[in-house]
Design a protein around this motif. Sequence first.
Motif, PDB file in Angstrom:
ATOM      1  N   HIS A 162       0.887  -1.209   0.001  1.00 44.40           N
ATOM      2  CA  HIS A 162       0.081  -0.044  -0.029  1.00 44.40           C
ATOM      3  C   HIS A 162       0.951   1.368   0.002  1.00 44.40           C
ATOM      4  O   HIS A 162       0.516   2.446  -0.808  1.00 44.40           O
ATOM      5  N   GLU A 163       1.905   1.224   0.522  1.00 41.55           N
ATOM      6  CA  GLU A 163       2.840   2.270   0.760  1.00 41.55           C
ATOM      7  C   GLU A 163       3.739   2.569  -0.635  1.00 41.55           C
ATOM      8  O   GLU A 163       3.700   3.755  -1.309  1.00 41.55           O
ATOM      9  N   VAL A 188      -6.201   2.346  -8.412  1.00 40.02           N
ATOM     10  CA  VAL A 188      -5.453   1.334  -7.913  1.00 40.02           C
ATOM     11  C   VAL A 188      -6.607   0.472  -7.146  1.00 40.02           C
ATOM     12  O   VAL A 188      -7.463   0.809  -6.467  1.00 40.02           O
ATOM     13  N   ASN A 189      -6.585  -1.013  -7.123  1.00 38.60           N
ATOM     14  CA  ASN A 189      -7.211  -1.922  -6.840  1.00 38.60           C
ATOM     15  C   ASN A 189      -6.699  -2.904  -6.275  1.00 38.60           C
ATOM     16  O   ASN A 189      -6.341  -3.794  -6.862  1.00 38.60           O
ATOM     17  N   LEU A 190      -6.369  -2.877  -5.075  1.00 40.68           N
ATOM     18  CA  LEU A 190      -5.562  -3.836  -4.153  1.00 40.68           C
ATOM     19  C   LEU A 190      -6.568  -4.565  -3.287  1.00 40.68           C
ATOM     20  O   LEU A 190      -7.155  -4.086  -2.453  1.00 40.68           O
ATOM     21  N   ALA A 191      -6.369  -6.075  -3.657  1.00 36.49           N
ATOM     22  CA  ALA A 191      -7.054  -6.853  -2.470  1.00 36.49           C
ATOM     23  C   ALA A 191      -6.663  -6.432  -1.126  1.00 36.49           C
ATOM     24  O   ALA A 191      -5.398  -6.342  -0.910  1.00 36.49           O
ATOM     25  N   SER A 192      -7.706  -6.587   0.013  1.00 38.24           N
ATOM     26  CA  SER A 192      -7.279  -6.419   1.167  1.00 38.24           C
ATOM     27  C   SER A 192      -6.125  -7.309   1.851  1.00 38.24           C
ATOM     28  O   SER A 192      -5.483  -6.624   2.759  1.00 38.24           O
ATOM     29  N   ASP A 193      -6.122  -8.546   1.457  1.00 37.60           N
ATOM     30  CA  ASP A 193      -4.964  -9.105   2.032  1.00 37.60           C
ATOM     31  C   ASP A 193      -3.469  -9.027   1.485  1.00 37.60           C
ATOM     32  O   ASP A 193      -2.578  -9.815   1.760  1.00 37.60           O
ATOM     33  N   THR A 194      -3.565  -8.158   0.443  1.00 35.45           N
ATOM     34  CA  THR A 194      -2.218  -7.730  -0.379  1.00 35.45           C
ATOM     35  C   THR A 194      -1.536  -6.402   0.128  1.00 35.45           C
ATOM     36  O   THR A 194      -0.589  -6.169  -0.034  1.00 35.45           O
ATOM     37  N   LEU A 195      -2.335  -5.775   0.976  1.00 39.97           N
ATOM     38  CA  LEU A 195      -1.821  -4.277   1.481  1.00 39.97           C
ATOM     39  C   LEU A 195      -0.539  -4.441   2.255  1.00 39.97           C
ATOM     40  O   LEU A 195       0.192  -3.409   1.970  1.00 39.97           O
ATOM     41  N   LEU A 196      -0.348  -5.412   2.914  1.00 44.32           N
ATOM     42  CA  LEU A 196       0.820  -5.222   3.897  1.00 44.32           C
ATOM     43  C   LEU A 196       1.822  -6.209   3.543  1.00 44.32           C
ATOM     44  O   LEU A 196       2.919  -6.577   4.119  1.00 44.32           O
ATOM     45  N   GLU A 197       1.490  -6.677   2.160  1.00 42.78           N
ATOM     46  CA  GLU A 197       2.899  -7.511   1.625  1.00 42.78           C
ATOM     47  C   GLU A 197       3.986  -6.881   1.483  1.00 42.78           C
ATOM     48  O   GLU A 197       3.771  -5.744   0.763  1.00 42.78           O
ATOM     49  N   ALA A 222      -3.836  -5.983  -7.423  1.00 39.37           N
ATOM     50  CA  ALA A 222      -2.991  -6.858  -6.706  1.00 39.37           C
ATOM     51  C   ALA A 222      -3.935  -7.901  -6.114  1.00 39.37           C
ATOM     52  O   ALA A 222      -5.037  -7.574  -5.705  1.00 39.37           O
ATOM     53  N   TRP A 223      -3.551  -9.245  -6.340  1.00 43.19           N
ATOM     54  CA  TRP A 223      -4.210 -10.139  -5.539  1.00 43.19           C
ATOM     55  C   TRP A 223      -3.148 -11.488  -4.977  1.00 43.19           C
ATOM     56  O   TRP A 223      -2.086 -11.392  -5.661  1.00 43.19           O
ATOM     57  N   LYS A 224      -3.739 -12.303  -4.411  1.00 45.18           N
ATOM     58  CA  LYS A 224      -2.965 -13.329  -3.898  1.00 45.18           C
ATOM     59  C   LYS A 224      -3.523 -14.539  -4.406  1.00 45.18           C
ATOM     60  O   LYS A 224      -4.593 -14.764  -4.492  1.00 45.18           O
ATOM     61  N   SER A 225      -2.713 -15.653  -4.990  1.00 43.29           N
ATOM     62  CA  SER A 225      -3.070 -17.235  -5.220  1.00 43.29           C
ATOM     63  C   SER A 225      -2.086 -17.922  -4.689  1.00 43.29           C
ATOM     64  O   SER A 225      -0.945 -17.839  -5.295  1.00 43.29           O
ATOM     65  N   SER A 226      -2.463 -19.098  -4.131  1.00 43.49           N
ATOM     66  CA  SER A 226      -1.482 -20.163  -3.661  1.00 43.49           C
ATOM     67  C   SER A 226      -0.752 -19.336  -2.825  1.00 43.49           C
ATOM     68  O   SER A 226      -0.852 -18.683  -1.943  1.00 43.49           O
ATOM     69  N   SER A 227       0.530 -19.569  -3.241  1.00 43.04           N
ATOM     70  CA  SER A 227       1.900 -18.967  -2.449  1.00 43.04           C
ATOM     71  C   SER A 227       2.493 -17.875  -3.461  1.00 43.04           C
ATOM     72  O   SER A 227       3.699 -17.558  -3.210  1.00 43.04           O
ATOM     73  N   VAL A 229      -0.136  -4.069 -13.803  1.00 39.02           N
ATOM     74  CA  VAL A 229      -0.200  -2.763 -14.196  1.00 39.02           C
ATOM     75  C   VAL A 229      -0.758  -2.790 -15.598  1.00 39.02           C
ATOM     76  O   VAL A 229      -0.014  -3.348 -16.611  1.00 39.02           O
ATOM     77  N   MET A 230      -1.903  -2.242 -16.022  1.00 39.51           N
ATOM     78  CA  MET A 230      -2.555  -2.309 -17.243  1.00 39.51           C
ATOM     79  C   MET A 230      -2.841  -0.661 -17.674  1.00 39.51           C
ATOM     80  O   MET A 230      -3.325   0.152 -16.753  1.00 39.51           O
TER      81      MET A 230
END
Length: 589
Positions: free
Chosen positions: A438-439, A463-472, A502-507, A513-514
């Motif tokens: 997010h930063e 900007v469309n970031l999944a909530s579980d990716t903000l702190l990655e 941004a999103w997460k899948s598996s590991s 960026v489009m």
Amino acid sequence: MRLPAISWRQKVILTSLLCLVLPSVITLVLTADYTKNELKNKAVAKAEQSLEVADLYESNIMRDMINAFNSIQYDSEMITDLRVAWNMHKTDPSGSVDLLSFKKITERLERIQFFGGKTYVTILLPNELYFSNYSTYKNNLSFLYNEPWLKSLAREPVNTTRWLGTQKNYVRADADSAPRVVTIIRTFQIYAKGVNAYIILSKPEEQFRQVFSQYASDQVMMLLDADGTIISHTQPDQIGKAVNPVPQDESYATVRQNGKGYIAVSHPLKFAGWSMRSLTPYENVTSKIGNLFNYVFILQFVFFFLFSVVLLYFLGQWTLPIMKLARTASKVEKGFLEERSKVRGSDEVGHLGLAFDKMLDRVKEMIRQVETEQNRKRMAELELLQAQMNPHFLFNTLNSIRLRAILKGEHEIGEIIGSLSTVLRMTINRNNEFVPLHEEAETARHYMDLVNFRHHEGVELKVNLASDTLLELIPRFTLQPLIENAYIHGLQQKNGEIAVSAWKSSSFLYIEVMDNGVGIAEDKLADIRSGAPISGIGLKNVKERLQIIYGDLFVMEMDGAPGKGVAITLKIPLNGREEQAHVSSHAGG
């Protein structure tokens, strides 16, 4: 004429070699003629026994396949079911058959028992209607109707059986575990004087091969067709190659393959003109010489023992300085740079010891010089740091200007100065090489504000970031080069839209960026996907930096089309990211 003088070491070596080699040569010459014929006869007799055992196994397999043909062709219930299936197939307007209605055919094929293990049974009826004892899901067998050997067999009389030999496995589910199959095919008719149908039986080639290693582990055995082509072989990479025939008036022949000699013995089979061949290496034959060889071996061992005692004594004297050098080198490798071998002498080893000690002295001196240079370099860097402007002073000044502009009503200028301060702080700050996603997105947003202010363009950043990716945690300045590339090359520095997702899948963490710009030519995109270098400096730096951090697990993909924009996707592994961030943070600090 006097012979040139030789050293005492050379004399000892020559004498020792003569004591070892001369008796061996004499004994081998005396026994060679006597043992030659005996060894060959024993090898041929053993090969014939192995081939006879293998013949029983191979003939059982082939006879069992012939019996399977008969059990299918002359089964009245099977023929009746096949007739019903074919008639429905002809009359069905869609050209298909409900295979569940003919479950009895499949079950009957599955109940057939075969010698040797798995066997693939396929019945081909006209108009591409077929049944099998294996699953045909995602395995369309229609191509079998166009095989040259099937068309050739169609011109033969009914009930003709043809042995096709080794082929590529056409059953996809087992193609990896059994890449080759041995196939035979027979024509038959479900109606008298009707069109031909076919029964195809195939067995994995390894079923023919397994008997070779069980009963003749010291021989190379193979199964040949009537033309001398290898159908099955102890070494699977030899399958399909042709071999020279063994003369019929001789029980064996001597051949050479890959620079080695073999005794070749052939054995005919009762089916299709096939045969088996055994190759016995000469090395295996000569290792069994009997009592005479034992006597020769004892004699050679005595001479070898005497030679070894003499040789080991002198080798001990010669290698003592070398061992001392090795111990010194081992200690130096562990960090004891003060260690010296002190090996001296007028021979080569003495010169080597002196040179080794001088080299260590030189290395020690070079280390001292490097330490001195490093200290000087460190002092220069400290002086340079002292001469640099304090970044906090610059940030505080920019914030003061920003507040002054806001107080005067220049809110837009204040926001731009704030964006500039944020981007500048991220650029100068080296304490943290990794930042939360997010930063990083917020820094990219400030960068886009500066670009719009500078060029007076209306580029919209979504900007469309999944909530579980903000702190990655991701490496600093990962998004900014991609957004800059989209603005310059995609939108060509004009109005448009850039989207960051941004999103997460598996590991893995996926960042996309489009843009909706001019897109990319298909040939250029194909070159990039095939591994061609990326032209953009920013894209190239991002890819190389992330590959260095994450290794082969990181993937950067590009997709697009002319007039439809470009999408760049980063696939970043999540495992071990905390350790990487920790190491990089310390390295940056």
